[in-house]
Design an enzyme around this catalytic site. Structure first.
Site, PDB file in Angstrom:
ATOM      1  N   GLU A  19       0.856  -1.168   0.000  1.00 43.10           N
ATOM      2  CA  GLU A  19       0.000   0.000   0.000  1.00 43.10           C
ATOM      3  C   GLU A  19       0.901   1.229   0.000  1.00 43.10           C
ATOM      4  O   GLU A  19       1.706   1.423   0.902  1.00 43.10           O
ATOM      5  CB  GLU A  19      -0.901  -0.027   1.237  1.00 43.10           C
ATOM      6  CG  GLU A  19      -2.032   0.963   1.185  1.00 43.10           C
ATOM      7  CD  GLU A  19      -2.879   0.946   2.469  1.00 43.10           C
ATOM      8  OE1 GLU A  19      -2.968  -0.101   3.143  1.00 43.10           O
ATOM      9  OE2 GLU A  19      -3.436   2.004   2.803  1.00 43.10           O
TER      10      GLU A  19
ATOM     11  N   ASP B 123      -5.684   9.608   9.667  1.00 39.01           N
ATOM     12  CA  ASP B 123      -4.390   9.115  10.128  1.00 39.01           C
ATOM     13  C   ASP B 123      -3.996   9.626  11.505  1.00 39.01           C
ATOM     14  O   ASP B 123      -4.285  10.752  11.877  1.00 39.01           O
ATOM     15  CB  ASP B 123      -3.302   9.490   9.119  1.00 39.01           C
ATOM     16  CG  ASP B 123      -3.389   8.634   7.863  1.00 39.01           C
ATOM     17  OD1 ASP B 123      -3.401   7.398   8.013  1.00 39.01           O
ATOM     18  OD2 ASP B 123      -3.484   9.192   6.761  1.00 39.01           O
TER      19      ASP B 123
END
Lengths: 395, 257
Positions: free
Chosen positions: B49, B60
């Site tokens: 990824e 995040d």
């Protein structure tokens, strides 16, 4: 790919661009909101607090000396500055807190720029005994130290956000992250007409009391609707609340005033309508200040409440449809507007509202004396006195 | 069937578990992208990824936020990263999955982005701020391309929603193990495994778990219930601190099942 329903669109703007974890919470919120809207008991309770706690109706005040000084249309001020906590933000914070309690949520998270929404949220959390955490950009914490202290006095936890530019957008990021992680027991009281559906609709509906009162008051005083209505626009909550009841009245011209900061050409501004670049931030498709790579640009304005890099989705729609005229006013002009109102009417407006005042004063000059202009005076300037002092004495 | 799904199923058919490490592309400079991808490929990653830095990464946690800021300072963005990957694509034999927030794609232009992704041999796409309801923004441009649009599924969502997402998912299902943002956590409770196994039962494509998986113990525990894992923050941190041995240890975990 299955066909799915698209929610919360204003033309192409709006939507629900959020992490999957929040989708269920947004659905839940939407259902609670729709149910509350149909429930007379909800409005009965809300109206009780709006009247006896916030102090509504607040006046629609004829600014006689300002009108004379400007020499044009009759200028009225919608006095949101007289609300408890000093700005329009309490209208939405109060209503959303009641909504949160209906959903059984005991914890509240909020973001704040100038601190007005944070103070309003901390206030209603104290009132209803809800746990309150407020995220505020580091730069805003510095600029609005007094509001930080007010929130803490009210029992809220204020978290200073270092990331990014340390302003409103970064506080929004952090509030969203917090909400994603605590979504089961926490409601996010978003303070502007921004974010994923249903927030822009919730904030609009809970702020339209501004416009509804204005409409009734002007009809009572003047037996007719105003010719022009002016409001400042950061994310756009006071403006959408003011405009909504007038949108279908084609003869009422509507003006939204963004912050031009140090001037559009300088690049240091908060006027998303000056750039007209579309994009996605904080859950909605909007006009958005960004660079060529799609990174969000830091917005700048002397007023902490306007330095958001986008404008709420419904405003984007009203811009494109042409129903509302959007323009911008820079820092110096806002300071002029602030002094103008202070000296003619003995009212020190918030720096945010001062943008609307400057614009409206110029607009009124171009109008006939029997025409009527209403300014949404969204907040009072006590919080800004230090900033204003520094700006004026620094010259 | 997409190349991404094939690669994961080839791994699981061999009675192994899939392991997809996440890197923040450009953390350490644009030229580290090649080093990191080839290193992970060499040590057995099923796919990789590739995270694109963004100014406002709401999904995040602190580790990836910090890595993103470092990458931004190195001039990493969707355009420069895809160009860099295209320059060594012939050396990459496992699928690369781009993880990017939506706005850089909109700014790039959706068709132009898909063309550039194809040119870099990208096989999957994860957009953490684009739920299924909004996916039609990109699905037309992706039609007929071998780029799987991966769906994240939150395990606490109502069953009907989970079923809808599972039916639409391509490549693999990204099961979000915690309600929260990316980053390391201490542990996972047993209820999570019930959720994961329930998802596994309705899924017709591989199910991988991600968010908060940072140790070899976590990887092994997750692999009891799903087809593999995605490890992000722990890999990003280890690359940043140049602890390559630690990454090797993590990558070896799945082979022991």
């Amino acid at each position: 790919m299955t066909t799915t329903e698209k929610k919360g669109r204003y033309g192409k703007f709006g939507g629900q661009f959020v992490p999957e974890t929040l989708m269920t919470a947004l659905e839940e919120l939407e259902q609670a909101f729709e149910t509350a809207k149909q429930d007379p008991a909800f409005y009965e309770e809300l109206n009780y607090y709006l009247k006896d706690y916030v102090g509504r109706d607040n006046p629609l005040y004829f600014a006689k000396r300002l009108t004379e000084k400007v020499g044009g249309a009759k200028i009225y001020l919608k006095r949101e500055d007289l609300n408890h906590t000093g700005a329009h933000k309490i209208n939405n914070a109060l209503a959303q807190a009641l909504l949160a309690m209906r959903m059984g949520k005991k914890k509240i998270v909020a973001e704040t720029g100038a601190g007005q929404h944070g103070v309003a949220t901390a206030t209603v959390c104290a009132l209803f005994d809800l746990e309150c955490i407020v995220f505020m950009g580091k730069e805003d914490v510095r600029r609005q130290a007094l509001n930080v202290f007010r929130m803490e006095l009210l029992g809220a936890t204020v978290v200073s956000v270092d990331q990014g530019s340390g302003t409103l957008k970064d506080a929004c990021n952090e509030a969203l992250r917090y909400w994603v992680s605590n979504v089961e027991d926490t409601h996010y009281i978003l303070g502007s007409a921004l974010g994923p559906h249903p927030f822009p609709a919730i904030v609009r509906d809970f702020q339209r009391v501004i416009g509804d009162e204005t409409r009734a008051q002007i009809l009572e005083k003047e037996q007719r609707l105003p010719d022009a209505v002016v409001a400042c626009v950061g994310g756009g909550s006071n403006a959408i609340g003011m405009f909504t009841p007038f949108v279908d009245d084609a003869d009422v011209k509507l003006y939204g005033v963004e912050a031009a900061g140090k001037g559009i050409q300088s690049g240091e501004h908060a006027a998303a309508f000056a750039d007209l670049k579309e994009g996605v931030l904080h859950g909605a498709y909007m006009y958005l200040l960004q660079d060529d790579e799609g990174f969000i640009q830091e917005a700048y304005s002397i007023s902490a409440g306007l330095d958001y890099p986008a404008v709420g989705p419904e405003h984007c729609f009203l811009h494109d449809s042409g129903r509302v005229t959007y323009d911008s006013v820079d820092d110096d002009q806002a300071l002029e507007g602030l002094q103008l109102l202070s000296r003619t009417e003995g009212i020190i407006p918030a720096l945010e509202s001062s943008h609307a005042i400057y614009y409206a004063a110029n607009l009124a000059k171009t109008m006939a004396k029997d025409e009527i202009l209403v300014i949404c005076l969204s907040g009072r300037g006590d919080k800004d006195v230090q900033t204003v002092q520094q700006a004026l004495e620094g010259k | 069937m997409t190349t991404l799904q094939q690669a994961i199923e080839a791994t699981t058919r061999a009675h192994d578990k899939a392991f997809i490490p996440y890197i923040m592309a450009g953390d350490g400079g644009l030229d580290t992208i090649k080093q990191q991808i080839l290193f992970l490929q060499q040590h057995g990653a099923t796919a990789i990824e590739v995270g694109i830095p963004f100014s406002d990464p709401v999904a995040d946690g602190p580790t990836i936020q910090a890595a993103g800021l470092r990458a931004l300072e190195e001039g990493a963005n969707l355009r420069t990263i895809l160009a860099e990957i295209a320059s060594f694509k012939d050396e990459v034999h496992i699928p690369l999955v781009v993880m990017t927030y939506l706005n850089p794609i909109i700014r790039y232009g959706i068709e132009a982005f898909v063309d550039a992704a194809e040119a870099a041999n990208i096989k999957g796409l994860i957009i953490p701020d684009m739920p299924l309801e909004e996916a039609d923004l990109v699905t037309d441009a992706l039609a007929g391309k071998d780029i799987a649009l991966v769906q994240l599924i939150s395990l606490t969502s109502p069953a009907a929603r989970i079923e809808k997402l599972a039916a639409a998912a391509q490549g693999f299902i990204y099961a979000v193990t915690v309600n929260g943002i990316t980053g390391t956590r201490d542990g996972f409770d047993e209820a999570l495994h019930d959720h994961l196994r329930a998802l596994k039962r309705i899924a017709t494509i591989p199910v991988l778990a991600g968010f908060g998986i940072s140790t070899r113990e976590h990887v092994e525990a997750m692999n009891r219930s799903v087809d593999g894992v995605i490890v992000g923050s722990a890999i990003v941190k280890a690359f940043h601190e140049q602890r390559l041995d630690d990454i090797e240890v993590l990558l070896k975990a799945p082979a022991n099942q």
